[in-house]
Design an enzyme around this catalytic site. Structure first.
Site, short mmCIF file in Angstrom:
data_model
loop_
_atom_site.label_atom_id
_atom_site.label_comp_id
_atom_site.label_asym_id
_atom_site.label_seq_id
_atom_site.Cartn_x
_atom_site.Cartn_y
_atom_site.Cartn_z
N LYS B 90 20.39 104.64 76.15
CA LYS B 90 19.57 105.51 76.99
C LYS B 90 20.31 106.78 77.41
O LYS B 90 19.69 107.81 77.65
CB LYS B 90 19.11 104.75 78.24
N GLU B 112 11.01 106.93 85.29
CA GLU B 112 10.54 105.56 85.40
C GLU B 112 11.62 104.67 84.81
O GLU B 112 12.45 105.15 84.05
CB GLU B 112 9.24 105.38 84.60
N SER B 369 21.28 97.95 71.07
CA SER B 369 20.94 99.06 71.97
C SER B 369 21.63 99.00 73.33
O SER B 369 21.80 100.02 73.99
CB SER B 369 19.42 99.13 72.16
#
Ligand SMILES: Cc1ncc(COP(=O)(O)O)c(C=O)c1O
Lengths: 257, 384
Positions: B90, B112, B369
């Site tokens: 991210k 969010e 990830s």
């Protein structure tokens, strides 16, 4: 017989009347009687909310009403079918979110509204730039697609947007979602004035009109108002159709001056 | 095939678009202009790469999993996004967006978050660049990812628990959009995946391209000039998957997205419109959006980024799903065979590799990830 929203509002406007359009969420407690009461109290048209799971343009009051309605088992079909029995003598419009029209199919969704005697349809998450296919289908089915103009709509897009809107032009009064606010934003008067410079259609300010005083102020420029959260609040508080009638009368008197 | 710009209307095939209230159209247009300009400005790209390298720790390595490979009969390579600063992929997107927001003169970020990884990454970038930050998180997720909530607060961000709807990621997106409408003037919406209105799906993909570009070169080194047979990643909104797919789109590699069984938008949805985009969506016959149900908060999302819908529709990528039980088993499997505790999200991709019989003898690149630290509490309850 479906009454044309645009013709009806234009004729009232032409007669010098300021326009009052209350919003009520379909499927909440006593909503049909509340609409009848609003009509009797001087509404020029009524906007019926069809509850959607993700009402991104709505603040806490209308979110709560939508949730209540969905908990009661409301569906787009049930709200539209029940609205078909309303015989209030003023035009009706629905306000909902685009996915309900997309999922049903534009033609089917519009035809269903038309059959129920609903004149207009407002889809706040379908902006002008994405609205072409829906507008074509809606107009072919006899339903007037109402478009929203926002304080941030650039000058170069406003004339086309207003020309494409049918029924009336919905001028969004504040940058924000529906809800009750203590003061009228300067942006409400500004956007109304901008729309009126480029269209003869009725320009109604919605979002951010929370009390009769604000309504009276904004109709100095706008042709009318859409009032939602303050009315729905009455129903949520259990004031029933009488409470709605009382508030709509106050709005009526305020904008009649 | 290449991954090019979407159409001027923001479409990937039929999918994508800009389905947001009129009030936000100007902000989306402004963002599109600013990103287009920045992304062709060498000084912006230099700065982005410098922060990714000096601050976030890129490049992330590719690890060959010898014991796991032996166990499964599949040659497994992991792209180690878990080793990035803040613990997941991210950070790539967030650094890109935060630098862009600064360049646009915005002083505040709103975001969010589901698992909290995107929220933590955004809070981190805000601290780094001296910006104010507010993060919306579903009340259900606030509970199951308490550690990340504390992290965000520690980093100086304001976290608001969202009580509406299903109280998970989709409702946090609604709330962030509502916040943004009222604050566009000084606030950038730092969206956490390849979803939302144009230009987000495109812009977020571009910021994650680095995953695929690095992995392509690293695989080539490990495989003596070759490429993996299969490239796979978990798919919530689809950002880590798009990032790694982008490096292999023009190869023969099979691209496979792994969705949670309880939130399979491509696998179990039909096209619909929510959160600004036309894409596959889990919804009922009326078009009401259904709640996703997954063990991993980061994949608890009923929609998917529009470019995935496009890749599925043209057959370039395929989408499969795994159950929560398979994910729990994969979480343990990778921990024990390789000493790597994966995020529950990433464990979805491992679970598919462990289950899929057709992979025997093949080389598979998995995008790992994120790391599993955030999930340890939850797994303690599940595994006892
Ligand atoms: C580690 C990790 N992987 C994957 C995801 C899912 O997002 P996306 O599908 O955009 O990669 C998340 C989201 O929170 C995450 O934290």
């Amino acid at each position: 017989m479906t009454v044309s929203l645009e013709a009806s509002l234009m004729s009232a406007k032409g007669a010098g009347r300021k326009l009052l359009v209350p919003y009520i969420t379909g499927g909440m407690d006593q909503w049909l009687d509340a609409i009848r009461a609003a009509a009797d109290a001087g509404a020029d048209a009524v906007e019926i909310g069809i509850p959607f799971s993700d009402p991104v343009m709505d603040g806490p009051v209308i979110q709560e009403a939508s949730w209540q309605s969905l908990q009661h088992g409301s569906t787009p079909q049930s709200v539209v079918a029940e609205a078909a029995d309303l015989d209030v003598g003023i035009p009706l419009a629905v306000m909902t979110y685009y996915n309900l029209a997309y999922r049903a199919g534009h033609e089917r969704f519009a035809a269903n509204l038309y059959r129920a005697g609903i004149s207009g349809c407002i889809l706040p998450d379908l902006p002008y730039v994405e609205s072409g296919p829906w507008r074509t289908a809606a107009e072919a089915a006899g339903v007037e697609p109402v478009l929203l103009a926002a304080p941030t709509t650039p000058e170069h897009r406003l004339p086309d947007l207003c020309a494409a809107s049918r029924g009336f032009v919905y001028a969004v009064g504040v940058m924000g979602v529906t809800g009750v606010r203590s003061e009228l934003a300067a942006s409400a008067v500004e956007i109304a004035a901008r729309c009126k410079r480029v269209t003869d259609k009725a320009t109604l300010v919605g979002v951010g009109i929370s009390n009769p005083e604000q309504a009276a102020e904004v109709v100095q420029v706008a042709d009318g108002v859409v009032v939602g959260s303050s009315i729905v609040r009455r129903l949520l508080d259990g004031d029933g159709p009488e409470g709605v009638a009382a508030l709509v009368s106050q709005y009526r008197r305020a904008i009649d001056g | 095939m290449t991954m090019s710009r979407p159409t001027p209307e923001g479409r990937f095939g039929d999918f994508g678009g800009r389905f947001v209230p009129e009030s936000l159209i100007a902000a989306c247009e402004e963002l599109e202009r600013a990103f287009t300009e920045a992304w062709s400005d060498p000084s912006f790209i230099d700065e982005f790469q410098r922060v990714l390298c000096d601050y976030a720790g890129r490049p992330s390595p590719v690890t060959e999993c010898h014991r796991l490979s032996q166990r499964l009969g599949v040659r497994v390579l992991l792209k180690r996004e878990d080793l990035n600063h803040t613990g997941s992929h991210k950070i790539n997107n967030v650094i890109g967006q935060a630098l862009l927001a600064k360049r646009m003169g915005k002083s505040k970020l709103v975001a969010e978050t589901g698992a909290g990884q995107h929220g933590v990454a955004t809070a981190t970038a805000a601290a780094l660049l001296g910006m104010e930050c507010k993060v919306y998180m579903g009340a259900v997720d606030v509970e199951r990812q308490a550690l990340n909530v504390f992290r965000m607060k520690l980093l100086g961000s304001d976290v608001e628990a969202v009580m509406s709807g299903s109280r998970t990621l989709k409702d946090a997106v609604n709330e962030a959009l509502r916040h943004w409408v009222a604050a566009v003037e000084d606030t950038h919406y730092c969206l956490g995946s390849v979803m939302g209105p144009h230009p987000y799906p495109w812009m977020v993909r571009e910021f994650h391209r680095v995953i695929g570009e690095e992995a392509r070169a690293q695989c080539s080194e490990i495989l003596g000039g070759g490429e993996p047979d299969v490239v796979t990643a978990c798919v919530g909104g689809g950002s880590n998957a798009i990032g790694i797919f982008s490096g292999f789109i023009d190869t023969e590699a099979q691209l496979v997205g792994v969705e949670p069984a309880g939130g399979a938008a491509v696998g179990g949805g039909v096209p619909g419109v929510v959160h600004g985009m036309l894409s596959y969506l889990k919804q009922d016959e009326d078009g009401q959006v259904l709640e996703a149900e997954s063990i991993s908060a980061g994949l608890d999302y009923p929609g998917v980024g529009p470019e995935h819908s496009y890749l599925a529709s043209v057959g370039r990528a395929t989408y499969v799903s795994v159950t929560d039980d398979e994910v729990v088993a994969a979480f343990e499997l990778l921990s024990r065979t390789e000493g790597i505790i994966p995020a529950l999200e990433s464990a979805h991709a491992i679970a598919w590799v462990a289950r899929e019989p057709s992979l025997k003898g093949k080389t598979v690149l998995v995008n790992l990830s994120g790391r599993g630290d955030k999930d340890v509490d939850q797994m303690m309850d599940i595994l006892g």
